[in-house]
Design an enzyme around this catalytic site. Structure first.
Site, mmCIF file in Angstrom:
data_model
loop_
_atom_site.group_PDB
_atom_site.id
_atom_site.type_symbol
_atom_site.label_atom_id
_atom_site.label_comp_id
_atom_site.label_asym_id
_atom_site.label_seq_id
_atom_site.Cartn_x
_atom_site.Cartn_y
_atom_site.Cartn_z
ATOM 1 N N GLU A 80 5.448 -5.204 -4.568
ATOM 2 C CA GLU A 80 4.856 -3.968 -4.037
ATOM 3 C C GLU A 80 5.030 -2.790 -5.006
ATOM 4 O O GLU A 80 5.587 -1.744 -4.661
ATOM 5 C CB GLU A 80 5.456 -3.633 -2.676
ATOM 6 C CG GLU A 80 5.120 -4.649 -1.615
ATOM 7 C CD GLU A 80 5.645 -4.292 -0.233
ATOM 8 O OE1 GLU A 80 5.144 -4.835 0.751
ATOM 9 O OE2 GLU A 80 6.587 -3.464 -0.146
ATOM 10 N N GLU A 90 2.482 -11.214 2.711
ATOM 11 C CA GLU A 90 3.384 -10.698 3.742
ATOM 12 C C GLU A 90 2.592 -10.193 4.940
ATOM 13 O O GLU A 90 1.582 -9.496 4.792
ATOM 14 C CB GLU A 90 4.233 -9.531 3.212
ATOM 15 C CG GLU A 90 5.273 -9.878 2.182
ATOM 16 C CD GLU A 90 6.125 -8.662 1.817
ATOM 17 O OE1 GLU A 90 6.166 -7.697 2.624
ATOM 18 O OE2 GLU A 90 6.719 -8.656 0.738
#
Length: 743
Positions: free
Chosen positions: A174, A329
């Site tokens: 991320e 995710e």
């Protein structure tokens, strides 16, 4: 499970190279969609690890992401590595038939980097060094961070690059989620070096930034600083370049690790995106990756959350050049980071997982496998919750694994769309960097709105960059592309000449790539195609001040002053008969047309131009005008929606206001009729979405009531039942029907 290492390219092949890029299931050796999640065995004891292997088999897990936050364990002291424990875990997972997406562990540096090299910590715009104790506590320009992250990636690649249990590399995590920019001295030096590469000398920078305004002119690039805290408004061009630079710095970290991994391993490389995250231009990032993956967390308390699933999926598919992608995710239940955190409703975990597959995913992974016992994410749900097998979460995790295991026929199958929405990070940065005319959001509000209207209408839609090949699309929507791109204009002209309907919505074509205003009327290079130019913006302010009913008794001057700009909406009138007919079909009485707080003054260009040699255009038609209601008093009678036919079936439409949902739906019904685009499945009941991957039809009931759909013939891959024309979907459930017909 084994990886197809012989087919993995050492670098991502170019689109124009004529080489078909392998799909994720080919790269990972999958026979059914990937299923699993982030796994952190270093946080648990041996007994728990043994139990995890049993539970993973029960849940149908075939892929886990390993080592994402393990740097402190892998390199406990600078230059001293301890990898044996990781190699052992990879081997045991492999023996259990579970493949590993191995992270380079560089997402969060260990404590020794902060204490021994405090200059590696990021600095805020106010000049404050951010501290240790969270994650992503690194400066993207830090020499020591770059050196140590590269060294760790190389050690891992050398040790595990050919391990049969590893099928994919996972770089960082991320990027930019918490540290998207840094204002430290190292970043200032790197920014100046980046500007030198971009402009060459200070005079070119002065010209691009317009530094004669406010006496900002530089005589040396050494005088340039990051746009940190300052007395008042920043220079928009400087801030735009700063955002480009900050994106470049983060991306260069990922690219450096990718080069190292590819030098030692033939496995595919990914890093997890975050939907339409505003700080990183994922079109550029995607060029360096073999597999596109995404992290996505729609809010179960949001009625539009199902659209968030669709939006993210269509965007990832676009970033993958139409290939499948992987959801890296999602939450099995509730997250922990919202102010208040709602869990997924019964059936929603499976439903949204199947919706991801419907929009092109070949894998559905979660954060995380086992819910944490300690730390900042203690109350973020996991596939194995704190209660273990007890409770609804585990039952839904097992049910989802079983369902996905039956979807092997879906792997690699494309989504075919005839509609496209154009999305551009650089334009979003330019729009948010400018001072006025309105303060925009950061997350592509206009593109999301138009995409949602198409999705609600059941139209399969791609999301494409400004430089995309538009051939084959029958409908192309260009919403709020703030920068004027002549190349985009040429591509749209070619698409319209080939018969496409092109819908442009403002503010588009307002500035050049240096954030300088387009002169002679906004829309720039799009003016010949559209036949109009925007002469001024006419945004509404919304309520100003507070109502003073008693003051109106005595304030004789101000009580006579009209303030249409203080309204929040404005009315439109359909003057074209086709649009009026569409509105009549939408309800009795017909709904009115409205827009929000954005409008423009449009002038129609009298002389028709040419799309291209031998392809002229017809005069502009006014489809709708501002009718003077509410905030549109000063725009009454002016064009709000225009259409310029191209000789042939194509046309170019311009929308000079931010139409609300009803207005967008009405216009798209008309435009889709011109484009001859039909929904994936027509006349679906409320709550039901249909998507198709070649011959496989997904019917997704997001609603709270059972829904009936007719004309469905084939076999439901999940249940194995044969569909003979009429199907019933329970609330928050789905069918995945393999058929060559819709019926």
């Amino acid at each position: 499970m084994t990886s197809s290492v012989s087919s993995v390219p050492t670098s991502r092949p170019a689109l124009d190279g004529g080489l078909r890029r392998p799909a994720p299931h080919e790269l990972l050796g999958l026979t059914s969609p990937a299923y699993g999640g982030d796994y952190n065995p270093e946080q648990w004891d041996e007994a728990t690890f043994a139990e995890d292997l049993e539970l993973m088999a029960e849940a149908g897990v075939n892929l886990v992401s390993l080592g994402i936050f393990s740097w402190a364990r892998l390199e406990p002291r600078e230059g001293s590595y301890e990898l044996d424990w990781l190699v052992e875990i990879v081997g045991r997972l492999h023996d259990a038939g579970i493949a590993v997406d191995l992270a380079t562990a560089t997402a969060s540096p260990p404590a020794w980097m902060a204490t021994d090299h405090p200059e590696s910590l990021p600095m805020s715009a106010d000049g404050v060094r951010l501290g240790l104790g969270s994650r992503q506590q690194y400066c993207p320009s830090s020499t020591v961070y770059r050196e140590r992250s590269a060294a760790l990636a190389e050690v891992l690649a050398e040790r595990l690059g050919d391990h049969p249990g590893v099928v994919m590399w996972h770089i960082g995590n991320e990027y930019g989620c918490h540290t998207a920019e840094c204002f430290c001295p190292a970043c200032a030096r790197a920014f100046r070096a980046w500007l030198t590469d971009r402009y060459g000398d200070v005079e070119r920078l002065n010209a691009a930034w317009g530094t004669d305004f406010w006496s900002q002119r530089y005589t040396s690039l050494e005088q340039v600083c990051p746009p940190a805290a300052m007395p008042t408004f920043h220079n928009p061009a400087q801030l735009l370049d700063w955002r480009r630079f900050s994106d470049h710095q983060l991306r260069s970290l990922m690219e450096a690790e990718a080069r190292i991994l590819r030098a030692h391993s033939s496995l595919p490389v990914t890093t997890n995106f975050m939907g339409d995250f505003p700080a990183t231009d994922y079109w550029r990032w995607a060029e360096s990756l073999d597999i596109i993956s995404d992290d996505s967390y729609p809010d179960p308390a949001d009625a539009a959350a199902a659209h968030e699933v669709a939006w993210a999926g269509d965007l990832m598919r676009g970033l993958a050049d139409g290939r499948p992608w992987i959801l890296m995710e999602q939450a099995p239940g509730a997250v922990q980071w919202r102010r208040r955190n709602s869990p997924k409703r019964p059936g929603q975990f499976l439903l949204w997982s199947l919706a991801r597959v419907a929009h092109g995913a070949d894998g559905v992974l979660q954060f995380q496998w086992r819910q944490s016992r300690q730390g900042a994410e203690t109350f973020h749900s996991g596939m194995v919750p704190h209660a273990g097998r007890a409770g609804r979460t585990w039952d839904e995790v097992v049910a989802t694994g079983r369902a996905l295991k039956r979807l092997g026929p879906v792997l690699g199958e494309p989504v075919r769309a005839e509609a496209a929405v154009v999305l551009d990070w650089d334009s979003q940065w330019a729009l948010s960097s400018t001072i006025g005319p309105v303060e925009p959001g950061e997350r592509f509000e206009a593109a999301r709105a138009w995409h949602r209207s198409l999705w609600e209408a059941g139209i399969a839609t791609d999301i494409v960059p400004v430089r995309a090949d538009l051939a084959g699309y029958r409908l192309i929507v260009v919403p709020e592309v703030f920068i004027d791109y002549p190349e985009l204009a040429r591509n749209l002209e070619g698409a319209a000449a080939a018969g496409a309907q092109v819908v442009v919505a403002g503010p588009t074509g307002v500035v050049d790539t240096d954030a300088g205003a387009v002169l002679g009327g906004y829309l720039g290079s799009l003016r010949p195609l559209l036949g109009v130019r925007v002469t001024d913006h006419a945004a509404l302010s919304g309520p100003v001040g507070q109502d003073d009913s008693r003051g109106a008794l005595v304030n004789r001057v101000s009580r006579a002053v009209g303030t249409p700009a203080a309204e929040t909406w404005m009315g439109l009138e359909a003057v074209g008969e086709p649009l009026r007919r569409v509105l009549d079909q939408m309800g009795t009485p017909a709904p009115d047309l409205r827009a929000g707080g954005w409008a423009e003054e449009v002038r129609i260009d009298e002389a028709p131009g040419g799309v291209e040699a031998g392809q002229g255009q017809e005069p502009v038609e006014v489809v709708a005008v501002f009718d003077g209601r509410s905030g549109g008093a000063d725009l009454a009678g002016r064009p709000a929606i225009t259409r310029r036919p191209v000789r042939g079936p194509g046309a170019a439409w311009y929308v000079a206001a931010d139409l609300d949902a009803v207005g967008r739906a009405a216009l798209l019904r008309l435009v889709c009729a011109h484009a001859r685009i039909r929904p994936v499945v027509a006349d679906l009941p409320d709550g039901v979405e249909a998507q198709r991957r070649e011959e496989i039809l997904f019917l997704l009931n997001h609603g709270d009531r059972a829904a009936e759909v007719a004309g469905i013939v084939g076999t439901d891959l999940i249940s194995g039942e044969v569909c003979t024309g009429h199907v019933v979907l329970a609330p928050r459930s789905a069918l995945v029907v393999r058929s060559r017909k819709l019926g």
